[in-house]
Enzyme design. Structure first.
Site, short mmCIF file in Angstrom:
data_model
loop_
_atom_site.label_atom_id
_atom_site.label_comp_id
_atom_site.label_asym_id
_atom_site.label_seq_id
_atom_site.Cartn_x
_atom_site.Cartn_y
_atom_site.Cartn_z
N LYS A 51 35.23 41.88 37.78
CA LYS A 51 36.32 40.90 37.72
C LYS A 51 37.68 41.54 37.97
O LYS A 51 38.52 41.01 38.66
CB LYS A 51 36.38 40.30 36.29
CG LYS A 51 35.81 38.94 36.14
CD LYS A 51 36.08 38.28 34.78
CE LYS A 51 36.24 39.13 33.56
NZ LYS A 51 36.29 38.39 32.30
N LYS A 52 37.91 42.70 37.31
CA LYS A 52 39.27 43.26 37.27
C LYS A 52 39.42 44.61 37.96
O LYS A 52 40.51 45.17 38.00
CB LYS A 52 39.74 43.38 35.82
CG LYS A 52 39.76 42.03 35.09
CD LYS A 52 40.31 42.10 33.68
CE LYS A 52 40.28 40.73 33.03
NZ LYS A 52 40.62 40.72 31.62
N1 C2G Z 1 44.61 34.87 25.50
C1 C2G Z 1 45.64 34.11 24.92
N2 C2G Z 1 46.89 34.66 24.80
C2 C2G Z 1 47.16 35.91 25.25
C3 C2G Z 1 46.12 36.68 25.82
C4 C2G Z 1 44.85 36.13 25.94
O1 C2G Z 1 45.44 32.96 24.52
N3 C2G Z 1 48.41 36.39 25.13
C5 C2G Z 1 43.28 34.27 25.65
C6 C2G Z 1 42.83 34.14 27.12
O2 C2G Z 1 43.42 32.99 27.71
C7 C2G Z 1 41.34 34.03 26.97
C8 C2G Z 1 41.06 34.89 25.71
O3 C2G Z 1 42.31 35.07 25.04
O4 C2G Z 1 40.95 32.67 26.73
C9 C2G Z 1 40.48 36.24 26.08
O5 C2G Z 1 41.40 36.87 26.94
P1 C2G Z 1 40.89 38.00 27.93
O6 C2G Z 1 40.13 39.01 27.20
O7 C2G Z 1 42.03 38.42 28.81
O8 C2G Z 1 39.84 37.15 28.78
P2 C2G Z 1 39.48 37.31 30.30
O9 C2G Z 1 39.27 38.74 30.65
O10 C2G Z 1 40.44 36.47 31.07
O11 C2G Z 1 38.01 36.68 30.35
O12 C2G Z 1 34.73 33.81 31.92
C10 C2G Z 1 36.05 33.88 31.50
C11 C2G Z 1 36.40 35.27 31.22
O13 C2G Z 1 35.39 35.92 30.50
C12 C2G Z 1 37.75 35.34 30.48
#
Ligand code: C2G
Length: 139
Positions: A51-52
């Site tokens: 993904k990243k």
């Molecule tokens: N989040 C949030 N506020 C932030 C950072 C993150 O509300 N300041 C939320 C994100 O929107 C997400 C959750 O915390 O719903 C987890 O964030 P990440 O670990 O960055 O998730 P990500 O890598 O985007 O993975 O299939 C979907 C993916 O697995 C999401």
């Protein structure tokens, strides 16, 4: 229903939850308020790399352990593939899918399977910023 009782709903959310921070706590607590059971799908290290383009700082076993230690979280599993999301929703009998609004609209096609809710992200905190801040203090 007793006013202190939570609705009898199963909630699910997904994420990497790397370098666990307050934005993660906020969305998990808000998700749990919608029901009485919260399942969290944690991106595997390999999925995160796809993904990243980088591996998480915390390896998947540690991210799972941290999430399992939270009182708002009832169940944690490793999300191996983004393509399996529909299957995970069925397997974990999700009534509601919660995601942060950085994903707004991206999961609307699951609305025939469960309710889909996007919560506003917590402002001014992200794993990427934390990593960069630590890096800049070392440099
Ligand atoms: N989040 C949030 N506020 C932030 C950072 C993150 O509300 N300041 C939320 C994100 O929107 C997400 C959750 O915390 O719903 C987890 O964030 P990440 O670990 O960055 O998730 P990500 O890598 O985007 O993975 O299939 C979907 C993916 O697995 C999401």
């Amino acid at each position: 229903m007793n006013p202190t009782e939570k609705p009898n709903k199963r909630v699910i959310t997904f994420g990497t939850f790397d370098v666990f921070h307050i934005g993660h706590v906020n969305i998990l607590e808000r998700a749990k308020e919608l029901g009485n059971h919260l399942t969290v799908g944690v991106s595997s290290d390999a999925l995160n790399f796809n993904k990243k383009g980088r591996y998480p700082v915390y390896r998947q076993e540690h991210r799972v352990h941290i999430l399992n230690s939270l009182h708002c979280v009832d169940e944690v599993f490793i999300e191996e593939s983004l393509e399996l999301k529909g299957e995970y929703l069925s397997r974990y009998k999700a009534d509601i899918l919660v995601m942060g609004d950085d994903w707004a609209g991206k999961f609307d096609h699951f609305k025939d399977q469960c309710e889909v809710i996007y919560f506003p992200r917590t402002k001014d905190v992200s794993t990427t910023d934390i990593i960069q801040m630590i890096q800049s203090r070392i440099d």
